[in-house]
Design an enzyme around this catalytic site. Structure first.
Site, PDB file in Angstrom:
ATOM      1  N   HIS A 107      -3.119  10.118 -13.002  1.00 44.96           N
ATOM      2  CA  HIS A 107      -3.824   9.301 -13.989  1.00 44.96           C
ATOM      3  C   HIS A 107      -3.145   9.530 -15.343  1.00 44.96           C
ATOM      4  O   HIS A 107      -3.080  10.664 -15.812  1.00 44.96           O
ATOM      5  CB  HIS A 107      -5.282   9.727 -14.118  1.00 44.96           C
ATOM      6  N   ASN A 154      -6.263  14.657  -9.794  1.00 38.55           N
ATOM      7  CA  ASN A 154      -7.424  15.226  -9.126  1.00 38.55           C
ATOM      8  C   ASN A 154      -6.959  15.774  -7.784  1.00 38.55           C
ATOM      9  O   ASN A 154      -6.203  15.118  -7.059  1.00 38.55           O
ATOM     10  CB  ASN A 154      -8.509  14.166  -8.940  1.00 38.55           C
ATOM     11  N   ASP A 162      -5.966   1.229 -13.999  1.00 36.29           N
ATOM     12  CA  ASP A 162      -7.086   1.664 -13.176  1.00 36.29           C
ATOM     13  C   ASP A 162      -8.204   0.625 -13.268  1.00 36.29           C
ATOM     14  O   ASP A 162      -8.473   0.067 -14.328  1.00 36.29           O
ATOM     15  CB  ASP A 162      -7.590   3.031 -13.658  1.00 36.29           C
ATOM     16  N   HIS A 215      -1.493  10.554  -6.600  1.00 32.86           N
ATOM     17  CA  HIS A 215      -1.373   9.685  -7.768  1.00 32.86           C
ATOM     18  C   HIS A 215      -1.696  10.466  -9.032  1.00 32.86           C
ATOM     19  O   HIS A 215      -2.482  11.400  -9.004  1.00 32.86           O
ATOM     20  CB  HIS A 215      -2.322   8.483  -7.655  1.00 32.86           C
ATOM     21  N   GLN A 273     -11.227  13.826  -6.478  1.00 29.28           N
ATOM     22  CA  GLN A 273     -10.258  12.962  -5.796  1.00 29.28           C
ATOM     23  C   GLN A 273     -10.975  12.104  -4.765  1.00 29.28           C
ATOM     24  O   GLN A 273     -11.778  12.594  -3.966  1.00 29.28           O
ATOM     25  CB  GLN A 273      -9.166  13.808  -5.106  1.00 29.28           C
TER      26      GLN A 273
HETATM   27  P1  5GP Z   1      -9.025   9.658  -7.772  1.00 26.66           P
HETATM   28  O1  5GP Z   1     -10.524   9.664  -7.977  1.00 26.66           O
HETATM   29  O2  5GP Z   1      -8.673   9.675  -6.311  1.00 26.66           O
HETATM   30  O3  5GP Z   1      -8.295  10.709  -8.561  1.00 26.66           O
HETATM   31  O4  5GP Z   1      -8.507   8.315  -8.393  1.00 26.66           O
HETATM   32  C1  5GP Z   1      -8.634   7.077  -7.771  1.00 26.66           C
HETATM   33  C2  5GP Z   1      -8.635   6.046  -8.874  1.00 26.66           C
HETATM   34  O5  5GP Z   1      -8.316   4.810  -8.303  1.00 26.66           O
HETATM   35  C3  5GP Z   1      -9.970   5.899  -9.596  1.00 26.66           C
HETATM   36  O6  5GP Z   1      -9.785   6.138 -10.988  1.00 26.66           O
HETATM   37  C4  5GP Z   1     -10.390   4.471  -9.296  1.00 26.66           C
HETATM   38  O7  5GP Z   1     -11.020   3.843 -10.380  1.00 26.66           O
HETATM   39  C5  5GP Z   1      -9.062   3.818  -8.952  1.00 26.66           C
HETATM   40  N1  5GP Z   1      -9.180   2.718  -8.008  1.00 26.66           N
HETATM   41  C6  5GP Z   1      -9.870   2.715  -6.833  1.00 26.66           C
HETATM   42  N2  5GP Z   1      -9.729   1.546  -6.206  1.00 26.66           N
HETATM   43  C7  5GP Z   1      -8.926   0.786  -6.983  1.00 26.66           C
HETATM   44  C8  5GP Z   1      -8.428  -0.558  -6.854  1.00 26.66           C
HETATM   45  O8  5GP Z   1      -8.661  -1.286  -5.897  1.00 26.66           O
HETATM   46  N3  5GP Z   1      -7.633  -1.001  -7.878  1.00 26.66           N
HETATM   47  C9  5GP Z   1      -7.318  -0.224  -8.943  1.00 26.66           C
HETATM   48  N4  5GP Z   1      -6.534  -0.768  -9.879  1.00 26.66           N
HETATM   49  N5  5GP Z   1      -7.770   1.038  -9.093  1.00 26.66           N
HETATM   50  C10 5GP Z   1      -8.569   1.529  -8.125  1.00 26.66           C
END
Ligand code: 5GP
Length: 121
Positions: free
Chosen positions: A107, A92, A36, A105, A99
């Protein structure tokens, strides 16, 4: 752009297609896993099904439980390699739950997590 009208590929699709760089730690035909960009634990890897068909884990579980099980198995493998084999698995589900990317996805969080720290509040 409103996520309901989203037509662009997600950031994760762009990572899968190698349009955006990522620190990939595992990949097979069905999933990709990478560190991440904003880690919230010593080990914080995101495991992403390659299909962009499912916006969240509820949709994935209903439509393809085998793929969900594969995500869990890959999470375990990553925790075995990078943490102590124990891990927290977070999906999430929805904006109010944090989310931000509507391409399902998981984590994988590991590396000495304390009890009672599931969320920030
Ligand atoms: P969500 O908030 O949708 O559950 O998780 C999205 C995750 O993707 C977040 O933890 C965020 O830090 C990660 N993320 C967003 N953009 C990028 C990216 O360009 N590269 C990587 N490696 N992680 C990302």
């Amino acid at each position: 752009m409103d996520r309901m009208t989203q037509t662009e590929p997600s950031i994760f699709t762009r990572i899968i297609q190698r349009e955006i760089p990522a620190d990939v730690v595992f990949e097979d035909d069905e999933v990709i896993a990478f560190n991440d960009i904003a880690p919230q634990a010593p080990v914080h890897v995101v495991v992403v099904p390659k299909t962009a068909q499912y916006r969240d884990v509820v949709e994935l579980a209903a439509a393809d439980p085998q793929l969900l099980a594969h995500v869990v198995q890959v999470a375990k493998q990553i925790a075995d390699e990078r943490a102590d084999g124990e891990f927290r698995l977070v999906f999430n589900n929805g904006e109010a739950a944090g989310q931000t990317i509507f391409h399902v996805h998981a984590h994988v969080l590991g590396g000495g997590l304390a009890e009672g720290t599931l969320g920030s509040k």
